[in-house]
Design an enzyme around this catalytic site. Sequence first.
Site, PDB file in Angstrom:
ATOM      1  N   GLU A 277      -7.818   1.460   4.043  1.00  0.00           N
ATOM      2  CA  GLU A 277      -6.649   0.846   4.697  1.00  0.00           C
ATOM      3  C   GLU A 277      -6.605  -0.647   4.388  1.00  0.00           C
ATOM      4  OE1 GLU A 277      -4.221   2.691   6.000  1.00  0.00           O
ATOM      5  OE2 GLU A 277      -5.504   4.316   5.355  1.00  0.00           O
ATOM      6  N   TRP A 280      -5.036  -1.061   1.189  1.00  0.00           N
ATOM      7  CA  TRP A 280      -3.553  -1.025   1.219  1.00  0.00           C
ATOM      8  C   TRP A 280      -3.012  -2.452   1.359  1.00  0.00           C
ATOM      9  CZ3 TRP A 280       0.216   2.175  -0.092  1.00  0.00           C
ATOM     10  CH2 TRP A 280      -0.044   3.540  -0.147  1.00  0.00           C
ATOM     11  N   TRP A 308      24.509   2.882   3.239  1.00  0.00           N
ATOM     12  CA  TRP A 308      24.013   2.463   4.555  1.00  0.00           C
ATOM     13  C   TRP A 308      25.176   2.358   5.530  1.00  0.00           C
ATOM     14  CZ3 TRP A 308      19.067   3.026   4.485  1.00  0.00           C
ATOM     15  CH2 TRP A 308      18.313   2.697   3.345  1.00  0.00           C
ATOM     16  N   ASN A 343       0.209   2.249  13.764  1.00  0.00           N
ATOM     17  CA  ASN A 343       0.716   2.546  12.417  1.00  0.00           C
ATOM     18  C   ASN A 343       1.483   3.869  12.326  1.00  0.00           C
ATOM     19  OD1 ASN A 343       0.852   2.191   9.460  1.00  0.00           O
ATOM     20  ND2 ASN A 343      -0.461   3.998   9.470  1.00  0.00           N
ATOM     21  N   TRP A 361      16.969  -0.663   5.611  1.00  0.00           N
ATOM     22  CA  TRP A 361      15.579  -0.995   5.961  1.00  0.00           C
ATOM     23  C   TRP A 361      15.396  -2.489   6.214  1.00  0.00           C
ATOM     24  CZ3 TRP A 361      13.287  -4.385   2.560  1.00  0.00           C
ATOM     25  CH2 TRP A 361      13.749  -4.409   1.235  1.00  0.00           C
ATOM     26  N   TRP A 384       8.073  -1.223   4.652  1.00  0.00           N
ATOM     27  CA  TRP A 384       9.468  -0.795   4.879  1.00  0.00           C
ATOM     28  C   TRP A 384      10.018  -0.092   3.648  1.00  0.00           C
ATOM     29  CZ3 TRP A 384      12.324   0.048   9.025  1.00  0.00           C
ATOM     30  CH2 TRP A 384      11.877  -0.477  10.244  1.00  0.00           C
TER      31      TRP A 384
HETATM   32  P1  FAD Z   1      -6.263  -0.471  11.063  1.00  0.00           P
HETATM   33  O1  FAD Z   1      -5.937   0.962  10.904  1.00  0.00           O
HETATM   34  O2  FAD Z   1      -7.420  -0.807  11.897  1.00  0.00           O
HETATM   35  O3  FAD Z   1      -6.457  -1.037   9.576  1.00  0.00           O
HETATM   36  C1  FAD Z   1      -7.253  -2.189   9.271  1.00  0.00           C
HETATM   37  C2  FAD Z   1      -6.439  -3.178   8.473  1.00  0.00           C
HETATM   38  O4  FAD Z   1      -6.020  -2.614   7.236  1.00  0.00           O
HETATM   39  C3  FAD Z   1      -5.171  -3.619   9.170  1.00  0.00           C
HETATM   40  O5  FAD Z   1      -5.414  -4.653  10.098  1.00  0.00           O
HETATM   41  C4  FAD Z   1      -4.297  -4.056   8.003  1.00  0.00           C
HETATM   42  O6  FAD Z   1      -4.600  -5.369   7.596  1.00  0.00           O
HETATM   43  C5  FAD Z   1      -4.707  -3.102   6.899  1.00  0.00           C
HETATM   44  N1  FAD Z   1      -3.764  -1.970   6.867  1.00  0.00           N
HETATM   45  C6  FAD Z   1      -3.830  -0.827   7.581  1.00  0.00           C
HETATM   46  N2  FAD Z   1      -2.795  -0.008   7.249  1.00  0.00           N
HETATM   47  C7  FAD Z   1      -2.069  -0.663   6.322  1.00  0.00           C
HETATM   48  C8  FAD Z   1      -0.887  -0.354   5.591  1.00  0.00           C
HETATM   49  N3  FAD Z   1      -0.254   0.822   5.718  1.00  0.00           N
HETATM   50  N4  FAD Z   1      -0.401  -1.279   4.718  1.00  0.00           N
HETATM   51  C9  FAD Z   1      -1.046  -2.451   4.544  1.00  0.00           C
HETATM   52  N5  FAD Z   1      -2.179  -2.796   5.199  1.00  0.00           N
HETATM   53  C10 FAD Z   1      -2.684  -1.915   6.078  1.00  0.00           C
HETATM   54  N6  FAD Z   1       0.932  -4.459   8.673  1.00  0.00           N
HETATM   55  C11 FAD Z   1       0.811  -5.789   8.853  1.00  0.00           C
HETATM   56  O7  FAD Z   1      -0.314  -6.305   8.846  1.00  0.00           O
HETATM   57  N7  FAD Z   1       1.917  -6.578   9.005  1.00  0.00           N
HETATM   58  C12 FAD Z   1       3.177  -6.065   9.005  1.00  0.00           C
HETATM   59  O8  FAD Z   1       4.142  -6.833   9.127  1.00  0.00           O
HETATM   60  C13 FAD Z   1       3.320  -4.660   8.877  1.00  0.00           C
HETATM   61  N8  FAD Z   1       4.544  -4.087   8.914  1.00  0.00           N
HETATM   62  C14 FAD Z   1       4.656  -2.716   8.807  1.00  0.00           C
HETATM   63  C15 FAD Z   1       5.929  -2.135   8.834  1.00  0.00           C
HETATM   64  C16 FAD Z   1       6.065  -0.748   8.738  1.00  0.00           C
HETATM   65  C17 FAD Z   1       7.439  -0.134   8.759  1.00  0.00           C
HETATM   66  C18 FAD Z   1       4.919   0.061   8.620  1.00  0.00           C
HETATM   67  C19 FAD Z   1       5.042   1.552   8.516  1.00  0.00           C
HETATM   68  C20 FAD Z   1       3.661  -0.505   8.553  1.00  0.00           C
HETATM   69  C21 FAD Z   1       3.504  -1.899   8.634  1.00  0.00           C
HETATM   70  N9  FAD Z   1       2.235  -2.499   8.568  1.00  0.00           N
HETATM   71  C22 FAD Z   1       2.132  -3.873   8.700  1.00  0.00           C
HETATM   72  C23 FAD Z   1       1.047  -1.725   8.168  1.00  0.00           C
HETATM   73  C24 FAD Z   1       0.204  -1.136   9.307  1.00  0.00           C
HETATM   74  O9  FAD Z   1       1.015  -0.429  10.201  1.00  0.00           O
HETATM   75  C25 FAD Z   1      -0.586  -2.200  10.070  1.00  0.00           C
HETATM   76  O10 FAD Z   1      -1.316  -2.996   9.174  1.00  0.00           O
HETATM   77  C26 FAD Z   1      -1.575  -1.560  11.041  1.00  0.00           C
HETATM   78  O11 FAD Z   1      -0.918  -0.718  11.930  1.00  0.00           O
HETATM   79  C27 FAD Z   1      -2.294  -2.665  11.794  1.00  0.00           C
HETATM   80  O12 FAD Z   1      -3.073  -2.124  12.814  1.00  0.00           O
HETATM   81  P2  FAD Z   1      -4.656  -2.167  12.766  1.00  0.00           P
HETATM   82  O13 FAD Z   1      -5.136  -3.535  12.466  1.00  0.00           O
HETATM   83  O14 FAD Z   1      -5.122  -1.549  14.046  1.00  0.00           O
HETATM   84  O15 FAD Z   1      -4.952  -1.216  11.541  1.00  0.00           O
END
Ligand code: FAD
Length: 478
Positions: A277, A280, A308, A343, A361, A384
């Site tokens: 993650e 990502w 849209w 997420n 979006w 997005w």
């Molecule tokens: P954990 O599951 O604990 O993951 C650890 C770290 O990995 C996160 O803190 C984050 O830095 C990174 N990570 C995890 N999932 C993703 C992912 N899918 N893409 C990129 N990095 C990821 N994340 C943001 O940090 N900022 C945003 O503005 C943002 N906008 C989003 C918008 C949409 C529509 C969606 C679907 C996802 C978005 N995310 C965003 C990605 C993701 O949802 C969050 O990073 C995650 O939920 C953060 O929670 P966590 O720290 O508990 O994640």
Amino acid sequence: MPDHPAICWFRRDLRLADNAALTIAAGSGRPVICVYILDDETPGEWRMGGASRWWLHKSLEALDADLRKRHNRLILRRGRADKAISDLVAETGAEAVFWNRIYDPAEMERDRRIKAALKDRSLQAESFPGNLAHEPWVLRTGNDGPYRVFSPFRKALLALDPPGAPLRPPKGVGVPENWPESDELDDWNLLPVKPDWAGGLRESWTPGEAGAMARFEAFIEEGLDDYAKGRDHPAKPNVSRLSPHLHFGEISVRQLWAKMDWLEDQGTASVGKFRSEVIWREFSHHLLFHYPDLPERNWREQFNDFPWRDYPEGLKAWQRGMTGYPLVDAGMRELWHTGYMHNRVRMVAASFLIKHLLIHWKRGEEWFWDTLVDADLPNNAASWQWVAGSGADAAPYFRIFNPIKQGQDYDAKGGYIRRWVPELAELSDRSLHEPWNASEAELESAGVRLGETYPERIVDHAGARKRALTAYEEIRRG
Ligand code: FAD
């Protein structure tokens, strides 16, 4: 001359540990002027949203307190960063400026100009790798291009040498004889006042380096072992909630990585999934670096012709968590209250806006930008576009999240929905995900009156799904 100060320009690295710019400044033997510049004026930048501003205020307070423990302090300036740096150099006689990189396009361009201008004046200007495991330009495909697909990117990244060991906080940070002037943090009005909507943020978060480390340790204790499975269930405590701390650089990816290596050696479960993650996040940075208009434009151009809808009432219902779909509403209310959304629910809520309501979006991206404490240009834009199907390595457009089934699968006992949509709390687990199918008697005994205590659905799932697929067919056929 060591008595001429060095400026350490803090940006998205609001920590003392593993901070290369600070370590080099402190190690130079010069007095160190630590500065944060609130720059809302650089052309092309995405101006920080409301929730991020709240976080920034709290994080700067924490950083200043940590510096003061070392007899230093944080100087605050506001305005265009190029002018603010130039003024500070002139006022203090500083001969060196150090900072850690950020990779958003407008800021990268700005920093390039600042570095060149400082060097033209024969001053030392040095930047250091920012908060990633590897610089976003390092990886190239076999054809010498950027990666567009996550899996090979991840594989290639894991084949690189691991990021270096994190640096310890500097023992001493030299202090200048005279401090330059500083703004007062309160005068920046980063905290909401009328109304003060930040109560839920205060309850939910501890911004700052110590808060970040405490969060990371709590996650290792309580969440990591079952992360691989539990991360999809919004009522479970398995996600790290490190995203805002990572965004503001209160904890570094190198610190995470080193700890993950150690935990992996101890046989801790789920480390690989958690690292994925975090990769990502690296991938989003890689994409934004190579495609700087990712936040503004469809990565797949065929989506430029997507039909849209202009539907302000739908957008408002979505923003307020009043769509009539409990999981979507729970997520949107969690976001409003805490500045965060789980997420799994982000994916469902985003898909609902784009596919059920056919709203662009970018409207969702903007709302998240303003309301998320972890609002992050690469992650937000890439995510997005991923949900919309218009991005690189995106979910196929025809994958339309079913908000009812997602609730049944990932919040089966309804702990998450009951927390955020309390007016439905007394419904059975079954009816909670589709209250419109509950019997009159059940609704009555649960105190639910659809259209009064909780909204009717603003759109029917099956019909909306069909409409979205038809719209997609239109652009697919061209
Ligand atoms: P954990 O599951 O604990 O993951 C650890 C770290 O990995 C996160 O803190 C984050 O830095 C990174 N990570 C995890 N999932 C993703 C992912 N899918 N893409 C990129 N990095 C990821 N994340 C943001 O940090 N900022 C945003 O503005 C943002 N906008 C989003 C918008 C949409 C529509 C969606 C679907 C996802 C978005 N995310 C965003 C990605 C993701 O949802 C969050 O990073 C995650 O939920 C953060 O929670 P966590 O720290 O508990 O994640």
